[in-house]
Write a protein that holds these residues in place. Structure first.
Motif, PDB file in Angstrom:
ATOM      1  N   ASN A  84       0.811  -1.232   0.000  1.00  0.00           N
ATOM      2  CA  ASN A  84       0.000   0.000   0.000  1.00  0.00           C
ATOM      3  C   ASN A  84       0.840   1.277   0.000  1.00  0.00           C
ATOM      4  O   ASN A  84       0.427   2.285   0.586  1.00  0.00           O
ATOM      5  N   LYS A  87      -0.790   4.457  -0.887  1.00  0.00           N
ATOM      6  CA  LYS A  87      -1.833   4.977   0.000  1.00  0.00           C
ATOM      7  C   LYS A  87      -1.192   5.641   1.212  1.00  0.00           C
ATOM      8  O   LYS A  87       0.027   5.696   1.323  1.00  0.00           O
ATOM      9  N   ARG A 434      -8.614   3.968  12.780  1.00  0.00           N
ATOM     10  CA  ARG A 434      -7.550   3.447  11.929  1.00  0.00           C
ATOM     11  C   ARG A 434      -6.394   4.428  11.750  1.00  0.00           C
ATOM     12  O   ARG A 434      -5.244   4.032  11.700  1.00  0.00           O
TER      13      ARG A 434
ATOM     14  N   GLU B 171     -12.811   0.025   1.100  1.00  0.00           N
ATOM     15  CA  GLU B 171     -12.063  -0.800   2.048  1.00  0.00           C
ATOM     16  C   GLU B 171     -11.352  -1.949   1.321  1.00  0.00           C
ATOM     17  O   GLU B 171     -10.238  -2.306   1.678  1.00  0.00           O
ATOM     18  N   ILE B 174      -8.225  -0.830   0.039  1.00  0.00           N
ATOM     19  CA  ILE B 174      -7.205  -0.659   1.076  1.00  0.00           C
ATOM     20  C   ILE B 174      -6.680  -2.002   1.580  1.00  0.00           C
ATOM     21  O   ILE B 174      -5.482  -2.193   1.741  1.00  0.00           O
ATOM     22  N   GLU B 378     -16.355  16.927   0.680  1.00  0.00           N
ATOM     23  CA  GLU B 378     -15.083  16.767   1.384  1.00  0.00           C
ATOM     24  C   GLU B 378     -14.498  15.377   1.092  1.00  0.00           C
ATOM     25  O   GLU B 378     -13.296  15.209   0.954  1.00  0.00           O
ATOM     26  N   ALA B 382     -10.869  14.360  -0.552  1.00  0.00           N
ATOM     27  CA  ALA B 382      -9.861  13.708   0.290  1.00  0.00           C
ATOM     28  C   ALA B 382      -8.812  13.043  -0.592  1.00  0.00           C
ATOM     29  O   ALA B 382      -9.145  12.324  -1.527  1.00  0.00           O
ATOM     30  N   PRO B 383      -7.522  13.314  -0.302  1.00  0.00           N
ATOM     31  CA  PRO B 383      -6.479  12.895  -1.234  1.00  0.00           C
ATOM     32  C   PRO B 383      -6.080  11.425  -1.149  1.00  0.00           C
ATOM     33  O   PRO B 383      -5.437  10.925  -2.043  1.00  0.00           O
ATOM     34  N   LEU B 384      -6.441  10.730  -0.074  1.00  0.00           N
ATOM     35  CA  LEU B 384      -5.973   9.355   0.096  1.00  0.00           C
ATOM     36  C   LEU B 384      -7.155   8.429   0.343  1.00  0.00           C
ATOM     37  O   LEU B 384      -8.152   8.845   0.950  1.00  0.00           O
ATOM     38  N   PRO B 385      -7.063   7.175  -0.103  1.00  0.00           N
ATOM     39  CA  PRO B 385      -8.228   6.286   0.023  1.00  0.00           C
ATOM     40  C   PRO B 385      -8.670   6.086   1.475  1.00  0.00           C
ATOM     41  O   PRO B 385      -9.869   5.999   1.744  1.00  0.00           O
ATOM     42  N   GLU B 386      -7.715   6.017   2.411  1.00  0.00           N
ATOM     43  CA  GLU B 386      -8.139   5.797   3.795  1.00  0.00           C
ATOM     44  C   GLU B 386      -8.865   7.025   4.344  1.00  0.00           C
ATOM     45  O   GLU B 386      -9.715   6.907   5.228  1.00  0.00           O
ATOM     46  N   LEU B 387      -8.534   8.197   3.801  1.00  0.00           N
ATOM     47  CA  LEU B 387      -9.249   9.390   4.244  1.00  0.00           C
ATOM     48  C   LEU B 387     -10.639   9.445   3.612  1.00  0.00           C
ATOM     49  O   LEU B 387     -11.603   9.877   4.249  1.00  0.00           O
ATOM     50  N   ALA B 389     -12.335   6.808   2.986  1.00  0.00           N
ATOM     51  CA  ALA B 389     -13.092   5.833   3.772  1.00  0.00           C
ATOM     52  C   ALA B 389     -13.537   6.455   5.093  1.00  0.00           C
ATOM     53  O   ALA B 389     -14.673   6.272   5.530  1.00  0.00           O
ATOM     54  N   GLU B 390     -12.638   7.196   5.702  1.00  0.00           N
ATOM     55  CA  GLU B 390     -12.941   7.871   6.963  1.00  0.00           C
ATOM     56  C   GLU B 390     -14.147   8.786   6.783  1.00  0.00           C
ATOM     57  O   GLU B 390     -15.081   8.794   7.567  1.00  0.00           O
ATOM     58  N   GLN B 391     -14.097   9.567   5.701  1.00  0.00           N
ATOM     59  CA  GLN B 391     -15.148  10.533   5.436  1.00  0.00           C
ATOM     60  C   GLN B 391     -16.447   9.814   5.077  1.00  0.00           C
ATOM     61  O   GLN B 391     -17.530  10.274   5.403  1.00  0.00           O
ATOM     62  N   LYS B 393     -17.424   7.102   6.372  1.00  0.00           N
ATOM     63  CA  LYS B 393     -18.028   6.684   7.640  1.00  0.00           C
ATOM     64  C   LYS B 393     -18.758   7.858   8.293  1.00  0.00           C
ATOM     65  O   LYS B 393     -19.828   7.686   8.871  1.00  0.00           O
ATOM     66  N   VAL B 394     -18.166   9.045   8.163  1.00  0.00           N
ATOM     67  CA  VAL B 394     -18.845  10.239   8.693  1.00  0.00           C
ATOM     68  C   VAL B 394     -20.186  10.415   7.963  1.00  0.00           C
ATOM     69  O   VAL B 394     -21.221  10.669   8.586  1.00  0.00           O
TER      70      VAL B 394
END
Lengths: 629, 422
Positions: A84, A87, A434, B171, B174, B378, B382-387, B389-391, B393-394
């Motif tokens: 990753n 990422k 996370r 996910e 990721i 937003e 978001a520039p990254l996949p985990e962000l 995903a975070e958003q 969830k929000v």
């Protein structure tokens, strides 16, 4: 009949058993590690690798707490990779290919160095209990070992059945007998058992594979090491290879569905959805023309190749036929056929969050017996079970890693509160926080705890403290260094960014998605002496700043909920806006406070709002009632 | 956000349920668990009545009335309800309210009856909102849209399902770097855009459509206004500039309620009052849905407003004023008025995008959608996949929050906008 006495007995010498026994003995108690074959301690019966996404995170946590796995992985690594990398830092992960034989060798020699740890060959047959709970283990040759606590790490051995085609062989792993008496003993104590299944692919002989028809997968020389404390592997580094199944492979497999043990009713245990056998993949995704296969060497001196991605329990002749359809494997020789293993697990909902059985005090469970899959998951639980067995004997509070402090905590909380339906594997998405649970900050999260427990020695503690100091300096440097316009333009062009219109500081650069701390160091900004982890930690803190603050706020909110106690006489039934199904779940759990209510799966934040207002009203009314009376 | 009302839900409440004023019948509604006791002190003994059956009562000092008792929980609110049908007089109504309040009832807050119905599980918030909107609907079309709009829960659940699916893809991207499951956020964006657009159409339709009569002095605007209204209301005279400000009336055209405005005549004037009226008229042109323009359009006016303007020739009954490509209308004879009204209605439908109107979206839901849209924007940035995903969830939590919002939180937002007595 022989009787011996120890503080703690660990049943099983796999990845969970190793961590449990080592931690308990390092904490100063006398420990017996009882295993069927002491020569096979720390064996890797499936893939020859440690780490991966979420699993690498676990290894780093185990390492940060003073466990064995990270150091062992470094010592025996024959390839390092970082996953990753495109990422963000929270989901980047380390994985190493290990030399299986050397891994076992290393573990045995390290365990032998630990004072207070005895290793004995023997098959645990019966758990003996008295009024206070666990009191001893009886082996198949009728030896009794007395102890105050016991950690069961039986892996896939309990009533294990190996399936290859129609052939069913009782066994724990290939070539090892199953453990047959222990399941009955656990059941007789009232522990609920269930059945799971997992599988492994055939092993191939390296010289029979045409690697020129496969894609080379070299390691990454930049990945420094797994452990926070030990050195990188000094072993020769070798590549893996990548190949794919094709439509012919699909055809061979699908025309044999009727004799596949997975589909014809021979196997009943529930297998993992995310690590399916090749017959499962072909069955579920018939439209997909190819599935990848990583060809992974099992060791420097080993002739065996582990073909990752095609675990199977099809009959041997079908295995051979489909393997021969694959590019590079046309003429491959099979060293051992793939098989599926069915085994007993114990319902982890019968465990406290310390991993101690609610049914039989003093008995702890860790690893596959709790329904998990993976070496790393097993090791993480083993470590916690070992530590908590010691703490219990000492009369101290158990170690509980909260969900916002570590994946170990997420995993154990998931297991003990939600239970499992298929072998449980850790994913980064299982964590609510996370962005805070990263490989790069596992030491910051957990090493102090490891030190307090006595698992982090002076040498490692010093390394940790020095690194913390360097980290603070580096962060200050990054946060405070601004560049003039010419420098800004130059750095941007070196990093392949668009020409900026104004001067930037280092922090601004690091906030860009694909600029890493390492990139900055390469361009001469930053301390190249700093361990790469620590650099990444600073990078993460800067990249995720706003998000981490938001998560921190959520955690604070939850902590406040934990302070709202639920009055004993409070009734949930008359609250409007609260769903009936929730009321049932809440009443079944008998929560102490509002956070425990929120921890019930499926509970919504809105429910907490309703409950909070009603609890306040209840307390207010109660105050009035008491004043009146 | 807690906006708990500061009144007690155990009280017995009373309000007039009819619009008020003098008329044939006025209706009073009294609700609460203790209503029977309070009513009995006024000589109304509901406990002996058969629920749902009308009773004729002669209440000395009050009125001769008809009354119905609804026994809890089989009533609008789920509590005991008494409805009294008295003679339509504000004096009699006040007499009753006063009488009941003296015996322990209190005046109801706006929407309090419906709020109790929600609290007591007789209807969802969504249903309550819909009832209120039905009461206030201004056209058959609107009523139809409201009736066929799926409930809020199913709209949100659809969005939630899409968001959850997208999260699975995010996910997967990721967790399994070798899998190439590109997450598709477009369906969510499309759904949000659709809902926002529906929200915008609903918003446009919340106000009554305004139809402005516009043109130079003494061209026949006021005569036409009066003709359409059906009775003489504007002061009609032949002296130019009589209508200095504007006059408006609510009326029903072809089954829909509209506002008809008669503007001041547009001409350069030195009269201060008239000048103010003229500048007001310019605003009216800007804000109205349809402009009936007397006379040929000037290029600069046409440039700005041609899409909502119907050019007409006034006083078309007079000889020599034959229409020149314009609709000839006369407020005197009714000439051309039918054709004009057809065009007005067509234009309103167009302007308000009624053909695209599929879902009625309340102001509250529109605000929620705005917030969801901001969260989603937003997410896209978001520039990254985990962000991302975070958003996501929000985003998901926000939706589930709406789905599970307890009615206690919503009094201020919804029910306080109801009529008293509803």
């Amino acid at each position: 009949m022989e009787t011996k006495k120890y503080h703690i007995i660990v049943v099983g010498g796999g990845h969970a058993g190793i961590e449990a026994a080592a931690a308990a003995a390092k904490m100063g108690l006398s420990v017996l590690l009882l295993t069927i074959d002491p020569q096979r301690i720390g064996e890797m019966p499936c893939n020859p690798s440690i780490g991966g996404i979420a699993k690498g995170h676990l290894v780093r946590e185990i390492d940060a707490l003073g466990g064995m796995m990270g150091l062992a992985a470094d010592r025996t690594a024959i390839q390092y990779r970082r996953l990753n990398t495109r990422k963000g830092p929270a989901v980047r992960a380390t994985r190493v290919q290990t030399d299986k034989a050397k891994y076992t060798e290393y573990m045995i020699s390290e365990l032998n160095k630990i004072a207070g740890l005895t290793i004995k060959a023997g098959e645990a047959k019966e758990i003996i209990a008295d009024d206070e709970g666990f009191s001893g283990v009886r082996t198949s040759n009728d030896t009794i070992y007395k102890g105050k606590a016991c950690v069961i790490t039986s892996g896939t051995y309990l009533n294990g059945l190996l399936h290859t085609g129609k052939t069913i062989t009782p066994g724990g792993i290939y070539g090892q007998p199953p453990s047959s008496g222990l399941s009955d003993s656990l059941s007789s104590h009232g522990i609920s058992l269930g059945r799971l299944k997992t599988g492994t692919p055939a092993r191939l002989l390296a010289q029979s594979i045409d690697f020129s028809r496969c894609q080379l997968q070299p390691g990454d020389p930049k990945v420094k090491q797994f452990s926070f404390f030990g050195p990188r592997s000094r072993l020769q580094q070798i590549p893996c290879y990548l190949t794919w199944t094709n439509q012919n492979t699909n055809r061979v497999i699908s025309s044999n569905f009727d004799i596949a043990p997975l589909f014809n009713g021979q196997i009943n245990g529930m297998g993992p959805r995310y690590c399916p056998s090749i017959e499962d993949k072909v069955f579920k995704f018939p439209q997909r023309n190819r599935h990848h296969i990583f060809l992974e060497p099992e060791g420097l001196d080993s002739d065996w190749i582990y073909p990752n991605g095609i675990s199977t329990s099809l009959p041997p002749e079908v295995q051979k036929e489909f393997l021969h359809t694959i590019a590079g494997l046309e003429k491959c020789k099979i060293a051992r056929y793939g098989y599926a293993v069915e085994y007993d697990y114990a319902d982890p909902r019968e465990l406290e969050i310390s991993l101690q059985s609610k049914v039989l005090p003093g008995l702890y469970f860790a690893g596959q017996i709790n329904g998990t899959s993976g070496y790393e998951e097993a090791a993480g639980q083993g470590l916690i079970a070992g530590i908590n067995a010691v703490l219990r004997i000492r009369g101290q509070q158990p170690l509980i890693i909260p969900r916002d402090k570590g994946y170990i905590g997420v995993m154990i909380d998931d297991l003990t509160t939600k239970g499992i339906e298929e072998p449980y594997r850790l994913f980064t998405s299982r964590a609510e926080h996370r962005l805070m649970l990263r490989e790069d900050n596992a030491d910051e999260r957990l090493t102090t705890i490891g030190r307090e427990l006595g698992l982090i020695g002076d040498e490692f503690w010093k390394i940790f403290q020095e690194r913390q100091l360097m980290a603070r300096r580096e962060k200050k440097y990054i946060m405070t260094t601004s560049l003039d316009y010419a420098e800004t333009v130059e750095l941007a062009s070196e990093l392949g960014l668009k020409k900026p219109s104004a001067p930037m500081n280092l922090q601004d650069f690091l906030k860009r998605p694909h600029v890493s701390w390492e990139n900055l160091v390469e361009k001469g900004y930053g301390n190249s002496e700093l361990p790469v982890w620590t650099g990444e930690r600073i990078e993460s803190e800067i990249k995720y700043e706003g998000y981490i603050q938001r998560q921190a706020k959520q955690i604070e909110k939850l902590k406040k909920l934990a302070q709202i106690k639920i009055p004993k006489e409070f009734s949930f039934t008359d609250i409007p806006g609260l769903r009936y199904e929730w009321i049932q779940k809440i009443e079944a759990k008998k929560p102490d406070n509002l956070k425990e209510v929120m921890d019930i799966p499926g509970m919504s934040p809105a429910a907490a709002t309703v409950l909070r207002s009603y609890i306040k009203k209840f307390n207010r009314d109660k105050g009035v009632r008491e004043n009146n009376s | 956000m807690m906006s708990q009302p500061d009144f007690e839900t155990e009280d017995t409440i009373i309000a007039e349920a009819s619009p008020g004023g003098t008329g044939a019948i006025s209706i009073l509604r009294i609700c609460g668990d203790e209503m029977p006791q309070i009513a009995s002190r006024l000589g109304i003994r509901v406990s002996s009545w058969q629920p749902g059956k009308t009773q004729l009562l002669d209440l000395p000092g009050y009125d001769q009335v008809m009354a119905v008792f609804f026994k809890a929980p089989h009533s609008y609110t789920g509590e005991n309800i008494l409805e009294i049908f008295c003679h339509g007089s504000p004096i009699i109504v006040d007499r009753f309210i006063d009488g009941f309040c003296r015996q322990g009832a209190r005046m109801a807050e706006p929407g309090e009856f419906t709020w109790r119905a929600v609290l007591n599980g007789k209807m969802t918030i969504d249903e309550a909102e819909r009832i209120n909107r039905r009461i206030h609907s201004r056209s058959l079309e609107e009523l139809e849209i409201i009736n066929k709009t799926p409930d809020l829960k199913s709209i949100l659940e659809k969005l939630l399902a899409k968001a959850r699916e997208a999260l699975v893809y995010l996910e997967t991207e990721i967790e399994f770097q070798e899998e190439s499951a590109a997450s598709n956020l477009r369906p969510i964006e499309a759904e949000l855009e659709f809902l926002l657009n529906q929200g915008e159409i609903s918003r446009q339709n919340r106000n009554l459509p305004g139809i402005l009569l516009y043109g130079p002095p003494n061209c026949g605007k006021s005569t036409l206004f009066n003709y359409i209204l059906g009775y003489s209301r504007a002061l009609v005279s032949k002296i130019p500039g009589t209508t200095r400000d504007y006059i408006e009336a609510e009326l029903k055209i072809r089954g829909r309620v509209v506002r008809l405005l008669d503007s001041a005549g547009m001409r350069d004037s030195t009269d201060e009052i008239e000048k103010a009226g003229v500048s007001r008229t310019r605003d009216l042109v800007k804000n109205s849905d349809v402009v009936i323009h007397f006379g040929t359009l000037q290029p600069d006016f046409a440039g700005k407003y041609s899409n909502k303007t119907i050019p007409v020739q006034g006083k078309a009954d007079l000889p020599g004023l034959e229409p020149d490509g314009l609709i000839g209308v006369s407020g005197k004879t009714g000439l051309g008025v039918n054709k004009l009204l057809d065009q007005i209605i067509g234009l309103i439908k167009d302007r308000r995008q009624e053909n695209n109107w599929q879902i009625w979206i309340s102001e509250r839901f529109a605000n929620q959608l705005d917030l969801l849209h901001n969260i989603f924007k937003e997410l896209l940035e978001a520039p990254l996949p985990e962000l991302k995903a975070e958003q996501m969830k929000v985003f998901i939590n926000q939706i589930t929050g709406y789905l599970e919002q307890p009615p206690q939180d919503l009094y201020g937002e919804i029910f306080s906008r109801f009529c008293i007595g509803k």
